[in-house]
Enzyme design. Structure first.
Site, short mmCIF file in Angstrom:
data_model
loop_
_atom_site.label_atom_id
_atom_site.label_comp_id
_atom_site.label_asym_id
_atom_site.label_seq_id
_atom_site.Cartn_x
_atom_site.Cartn_y
_atom_site.Cartn_z
N LYS A 159 0.86 -1.18 0.00
CA LYS A 159 0.00 0.00 0.00
C LYS A 159 0.89 1.23 0.00
O LYS A 159 1.66 1.46 0.93
CB LYS A 159 -0.90 0.00 1.23
CG LYS A 159 -1.88 1.17 1.28
CD LYS A 159 -2.74 1.12 2.53
CE LYS A 159 -3.72 -0.05 2.45
NZ LYS A 159 -4.64 -0.04 3.61
N VAL A 184 5.70 16.88 -16.59
CA VAL A 184 4.39 16.79 -17.26
C VAL A 184 3.97 18.17 -17.77
O VAL A 184 3.90 19.13 -17.02
CB VAL A 184 3.32 16.23 -16.30
CG1 VAL A 184 1.98 16.10 -17.03
CG2 VAL A 184 3.75 14.89 -15.74
N ARG A 220 -11.06 11.12 -18.82
CA ARG A 220 -10.10 10.23 -18.15
C ARG A 220 -9.42 10.90 -16.96
O ARG A 220 -9.44 12.13 -16.81
CB ARG A 220 -9.03 9.78 -19.15
CG ARG A 220 -8.22 10.92 -19.73
CD ARG A 220 -7.26 10.45 -20.79
NE ARG A 220 -6.58 11.60 -21.40
CZ ARG A 220 -5.39 11.54 -21.99
NH1 ARG A 220 -4.75 10.40 -22.06
NH2 ARG A 220 -4.85 12.62 -22.51
N GLY A 251 17.88 22.40 -24.95
CA GLY A 251 17.36 23.58 -25.64
C GLY A 251 16.37 23.22 -26.73
O GLY A 251 15.57 22.31 -26.60
N GLY A 282 14.46 19.37 -24.57
CA GLY A 282 14.57 19.31 -23.12
C GLY A 282 15.71 20.16 -22.61
O GLY A 282 15.84 21.34 -22.94
N ASP A 288 4.17 21.20 -23.78
CA ASP A 288 3.03 22.09 -24.03
C ASP A 288 3.34 23.52 -23.59
O ASP A 288 2.92 24.48 -24.25
CB ASP A 288 1.80 21.58 -23.29
CG ASP A 288 1.42 20.17 -23.69
OD1 ASP A 288 1.50 19.84 -24.88
OD2 ASP A 288 1.07 19.38 -22.79
N ASN A 300 -3.17 22.36 -21.57
CA ASN A 300 -1.90 22.82 -21.00
C ASN A 300 -1.39 24.05 -21.74
O ASN A 300 -0.91 25.01 -21.13
CB ASN A 300 -0.85 21.71 -21.05
CG ASN A 300 -1.25 20.50 -20.24
OD1 ASN A 300 -2.06 20.58 -19.34
ND2 ASN A 300 -0.66 19.36 -20.57
N GLY A 346 -4.13 17.57 -20.52
CA GLY A 346 -4.33 17.33 -21.94
C GLY A 346 -3.59 18.41 -22.71
O GLY A 346 -3.53 19.57 -22.28
#
Length: 320
Positions: free
Chosen positions: A38, A261, A101, A238, A235, A265, A54, A50
């Site tokens: 757990k 995340v 979702r 650049g 990333g 965008d 974003n 989405g």
């Protein structure tokens, strides 16, 4: 934004984004992730997610005019709408029969690794995706941005159809997607094509090892009429932008990565804001990199903040 950026504004242009497969993005932290145990989480955050959402959120944060066009359904869809209202991002909804979702992003504190669980989303009926095309005919915007994956039931050429609608109404069309939808969408209707390194390789059909090779492939894509501008985000390395007057490459500033995340965008949002404000290509690319870099410094989805983007923009331009 600062006077440097604000002074570049030529005219206000609405940036309308289309998200067919939005999500409630749940981000949380766990001390350690182990199978069958757990796993207790903390620092939970909810964001409307989405690709297009974003982009719209970051455009709004940077002072641009955004309109998020979204397909939503069920109680989760209403939560996405509520979260957009809280963020004060204008939106127009297209109701669907299925439920929007939920996606989960868990950061393991022990290793600082991210675990991203992305659900496929609802099945979209033909009448529902056709309704979204009909709606676009009446959208008053300078740009239409198609960003993110296509949900089940939507044909691979859907974004190509969006591009034709944009062209028919004299609007600029930007696309950020992957797979068959990407291959089907490219063509003379695309003003801006945003790619990752992997998406560039998929599009050209072979590995591209270095920046010189990327620049050559970008130039060839534009020569072949795939798009009028092509941006490749790399990333922490650049980004590269191909435009009518040539190719420009800029490095990314060093930042601490707390979450990735929505970084791509955020990059797209910064680039679009720069272009709508009449910035030279180099400055627009710097704003894009600044927005993407600011996004990864904050845990959650596409949470770039205006003051940080401005600071990083200055840093990038000073070193260019």
């Amino acid at each position: 934004m600062s006077q440097i950026i604000a002074s570049q504004i030529i005219a206000t242009q609405v940036i309308a984004t289309l998200t067919l497969n939005p999500a409630v993005d749940v981000a949380c932290v766990a001390a350690e992730i182990r199978p069958t145990h757990k796993i207790r989480t903390m620092d939970e955050r909810l964001d409307p997610g989405g690709g297009g959402i974003n982009v719209a959120r970051v455009v709004h944060e940077l002072g641009g005019e955004a309109l998020a066009v979204i397909m939503t359904g069920g109680v989760t869809g209403r939560l996405v709408e509520e979260l957009l209202d809280q963020a004060e991002v204008p939106w127009r909804g297209l109701p669907i029969g299925g439920r929007t979702r939920i996606c989960l992003n868990v950061q393991e504190r022990a290793t600082r690794l991210e675990y991203r669980f992305v659900s496929e989303g609802p099945l979209i009926a033909e009448a529902e995706w056709r309704n979204s095309l009909d709606l676009l005919h009446g959208i008053d915007a300078g740009w239409i941005v198609a960003s993110g994956s296509l949900p089940r039931g939507v044909p691979d050429d859907f974004y190509a159809r969006v591009g034709r609608i944009a062209a028919a109404h004299g609007r600029q069309f930007a696309i950020d997607t992957s797979g068959p939808a990407l291959h089907a969408a490219i063509g003379p209707d695309v003003a801006l094509l945003k790619l990752s390194h992997g998406e560039l390789e998929s599009l050209v059909g072979h590995p591209v090892r270095d920046a010189n090779g990327m620049a050559m492939e970008i130039a060839e894509l534009m020569r072949r009429g795939a798009a009028r501008m092509v941006a490749v985000s790399l990333g922490q390395d650049g980004a590269i932008l191909g435009h009518a007057d040539g190719i420009v490459r800029l490095p990314a500033p060093p930042v601490e990565t707390c979450g990735t995340v929505g970084a791509g965008d955020s990059f797209m949002a910064g680039l679009l804001v720069g272009l709508t404000r009449g910035m030279p290509a180099c400055d627009a690319l710097a704003l894009a990199i600044a927005a993407g870099s600011a996004s990864v410094e904050i845990y959650g989805t596409a949470r770039a903040r205006r003051d940080k983007v401005e600071a990083l923009f200055r840093q990038i331009r000073e070193k260019a």
